[in-house]
Design a protein around this motif. Structure first.
Motif, mmCIF file in Angstrom:
data_model
loop_
_atom_site.group_PDB
_atom_site.id
_atom_site.type_symbol
_atom_site.label_atom_id
_atom_site.label_comp_id
_atom_site.label_asym_id
_atom_site.label_seq_id
_atom_site.Cartn_x
_atom_site.Cartn_y
_atom_site.Cartn_z
ATOM 1 N N SER A 1 -19.497 -4.373 -19.574
ATOM 2 C CA SER A 1 -18.164 -4.952 -19.933
ATOM 3 C C SER A 1 -16.979 -4.160 -19.488
ATOM 4 C CB SER A 1 -18.040 -4.870 -21.538
ATOM 5 O OG SER A 1 -17.932 -3.745 -21.989
ATOM 6 N N LEU A 2 -17.301 -2.885 -19.174
ATOM 7 C CA LEU A 2 -16.462 -2.139 -18.360
ATOM 8 C C LEU A 2 -16.428 -2.068 -16.967
ATOM 9 C CD1 LEU A 2 -16.608 1.077 -20.585
ATOM 10 C CD2 LEU A 2 -14.715 -0.718 -20.873
ATOM 11 N N ALA A 3 -17.748 -2.351 -16.324
ATOM 12 C CA ALA A 3 -17.716 -2.093 -15.023
ATOM 13 C C ALA A 3 -18.146 -3.285 -14.084
ATOM 14 C CB ALA A 3 -19.269 -1.039 -14.800
ATOM 15 N N ALA A 4 -18.006 -4.420 -14.897
ATOM 16 C CA ALA A 4 -18.595 -5.711 -13.990
ATOM 17 C C ALA A 4 -17.097 -5.956 -13.192
ATOM 18 C CB ALA A 4 -18.500 -6.814 -15.045
ATOM 19 N N ARG A 5 -17.765 -6.416 -12.287
ATOM 20 C CA ARG A 5 -16.687 -6.718 -11.107
ATOM 21 C C ARG A 5 -15.609 -7.952 -11.198
ATOM 22 N NH1 ARG A 5 -19.040 -5.136 -5.357
ATOM 23 N NH2 ARG A 5 -19.991 -3.050 -5.622
ATOM 24 N N THR A 6 -16.296 -8.913 -11.819
ATOM 25 C CA THR A 6 -15.497 -10.264 -11.909
ATOM 26 C C THR A 6 -14.957 -10.202 -13.622
ATOM 27 O OG1 THR A 6 -17.145 -11.773 -12.588
ATOM 28 C CG2 THR A 6 -16.661 -11.336 -10.390
ATOM 29 N N PRO A 7 -13.812 -10.808 -13.750
ATOM 30 C CA PRO A 7 -13.189 -10.929 -15.139
ATOM 31 C C PRO A 7 -14.244 -12.027 -16.084
ATOM 32 C CG PRO A 7 -11.600 -11.320 -13.798
ATOM 33 C CD PRO A 7 -12.867 -11.314 -12.828
ATOM 34 N N HIS A 8 -14.871 -12.954 -15.572
ATOM 35 C CA HIS A 8 -15.821 -13.622 -16.128
ATOM 36 C C HIS A 8 -16.878 -12.927 -16.601
ATOM 37 C CE1 HIS A 8 -17.876 -17.363 -17.165
ATOM 38 N NE2 HIS A 8 -18.937 -17.213 -16.677
ATOM 39 N N ARG A 9 -17.558 -11.913 -15.855
ATOM 40 C CA ARG A 9 -18.585 -11.452 -16.323
ATOM 41 C C ARG A 9 -18.322 -10.133 -17.223
ATOM 42 N NH1 ARG A 9 -22.400 -9.891 -10.946
ATOM 43 N NH2 ARG A 9 -23.009 -12.134 -10.640
ATOM 44 N N ARG A 10 -17.206 -9.788 -17.240
ATOM 45 C CA ARG A 10 -16.566 -8.786 -18.220
ATOM 46 C C ARG A 10 -16.387 -9.492 -19.705
ATOM 47 N NH1 ARG A 10 -13.445 -6.579 -14.001
ATOM 48 N NH2 ARG A 10 -11.795 -7.865 -14.483
ATOM 49 N N ARG A 11 -15.846 -10.786 -19.580
ATOM 50 C CA ARG A 11 -15.654 -11.483 -20.742
ATOM 51 C C ARG A 11 -17.215 -11.813 -21.465
ATOM 52 N NH1 ARG A 11 -11.721 -14.166 -17.935
ATOM 53 N NH2 ARG A 11 -13.074 -15.938 -17.264
ATOM 54 N N ASP A 12 -18.017 -12.098 -20.501
ATOM 55 C CA ASP A 12 -19.420 -12.581 -21.067
ATOM 56 C C ASP A 12 -19.920 -11.252 -21.755
ATOM 57 O OD1 ASP A 12 -19.258 -15.002 -20.121
ATOM 58 O OD2 ASP A 12 -20.318 -14.770 -18.468
ATOM 59 N N ALA A 13 -19.765 -10.104 -20.994
ATOM 60 C CA ALA A 13 -20.529 -8.853 -21.589
ATOM 61 C C ALA A 13 -19.682 -8.481 -22.975
ATOM 62 C CB ALA A 13 -20.318 -7.852 -20.586
ATOM 63 N N ARG A 14 -18.457 -8.842 -23.093
ATOM 64 C CA ARG A 14 -17.833 -8.544 -24.322
ATOM 65 C C ARG A 14 -18.381 -9.178 -25.583
ATOM 66 N NH1 ARG A 14 -13.102 -6.965 -20.965
ATOM 67 N NH2 ARG A 14 -12.497 -9.185 -20.992
ATOM 68 N N ALA A 15 -18.229 -10.468 -25.092
ATOM 69 C CA ALA A 15 -18.781 -11.683 -26.028
ATOM 70 C C ALA A 15 -20.352 -11.183 -26.553
ATOM 71 C CB ALA A 15 -18.640 -13.053 -25.456
ATOM 72 N N THR A 16 -21.201 -10.681 -25.807
ATOM 73 C CA THR A 16 -22.563 -10.250 -25.992
ATOM 74 C C THR A 16 -22.398 -9.181 -27.097
ATOM 75 O OG1 THR A 16 -23.475 -11.266 -23.988
ATOM 76 C CG2 THR A 16 -24.543 -9.843 -25.111
ATOM 77 N N LEU A 17 -21.488 -8.314 -26.574
ATOM 78 C CA LEU A 17 -21.479 -6.844 -27.420
ATOM 79 C C LEU A 17 -20.858 -7.224 -28.767
ATOM 80 C CD1 LEU A 17 -21.367 -3.937 -27.321
ATOM 81 C CD2 LEU A 17 -19.291 -3.780 -26.499
ATOM 82 N N ARG A 18 -19.952 -8.253 -28.790
ATOM 83 C CA ARG A 18 -19.710 -8.886 -30.168
ATOM 84 C C ARG A 18 -20.765 -9.295 -30.977
ATOM 85 N NH1 ARG A 18 -15.521 -11.709 -27.785
ATOM 86 N NH2 ARG A 18 -13.818 -10.353 -27.145
ATOM 87 N N LEU A 19 -21.663 -10.129 -30.526
ATOM 88 C CA LEU A 19 -22.902 -10.503 -31.181
ATOM 89 C C LEU A 19 -23.617 -9.545 -31.491
ATOM 90 C CD1 LEU A 19 -23.688 -13.708 -29.266
ATOM 91 C CD2 LEU A 19 -22.617 -13.700 -31.168
ATOM 92 N N LEU A 20 -23.829 -8.633 -30.726
ATOM 93 C CA LEU A 20 -24.812 -7.431 -31.248
ATOM 94 C C LEU A 20 -24.347 -6.703 -32.291
ATOM 95 C CD1 LEU A 20 -25.861 -6.380 -27.422
ATOM 96 C CD2 LEU A 20 -27.457 -7.164 -29.099
ATOM 97 N N LEU A 21 -23.306 -6.684 -32.209
ATOM 98 C CA LEU A 21 -22.430 -5.454 -33.318
ATOM 99 C C LEU A 21 -22.120 -6.393 -34.569
ATOM 100 C CD1 LEU A 21 -20.056 -3.301 -31.191
ATOM 101 C CD2 LEU A 21 -22.404 -2.790 -32.034
#
Length: 53
Positions: free
Chosen positions: A28-48
């Motif tokens: 979520s910090l290192a992804a190149r595109t905003p779309h991938r960063r949003r996806d990673a942040r959404a996944t992180l919310r689900l995991l936590l």
């Protein structure tokens, strides 16, 4: 199952979950595109997110 087996399974599950959270947080910090960063942040919310019954 013996108690040591259950302890080992619990420990491995904890390590695996922690690794998944760490990798997702880095993505979520290192992804190149905003779309991938949003996806990673959404996944992180689900995991936590812990759902209470």
């Amino acid at each position: 199952m013996h108690a040591p087996d259950l302890a080992l399974i619990a420990a491995l599950t904890g390590v695996t979950h922690s690794a998944a959270i760490a990798i997702t947080a880095l993505t979520s910090l290192a992804a190149r595109t905003p779309h991938r960063r949003r996806d990673a942040r959404a996944t992180l919310r689900l995991l936590l997110f812990v759902r209470r019954p």
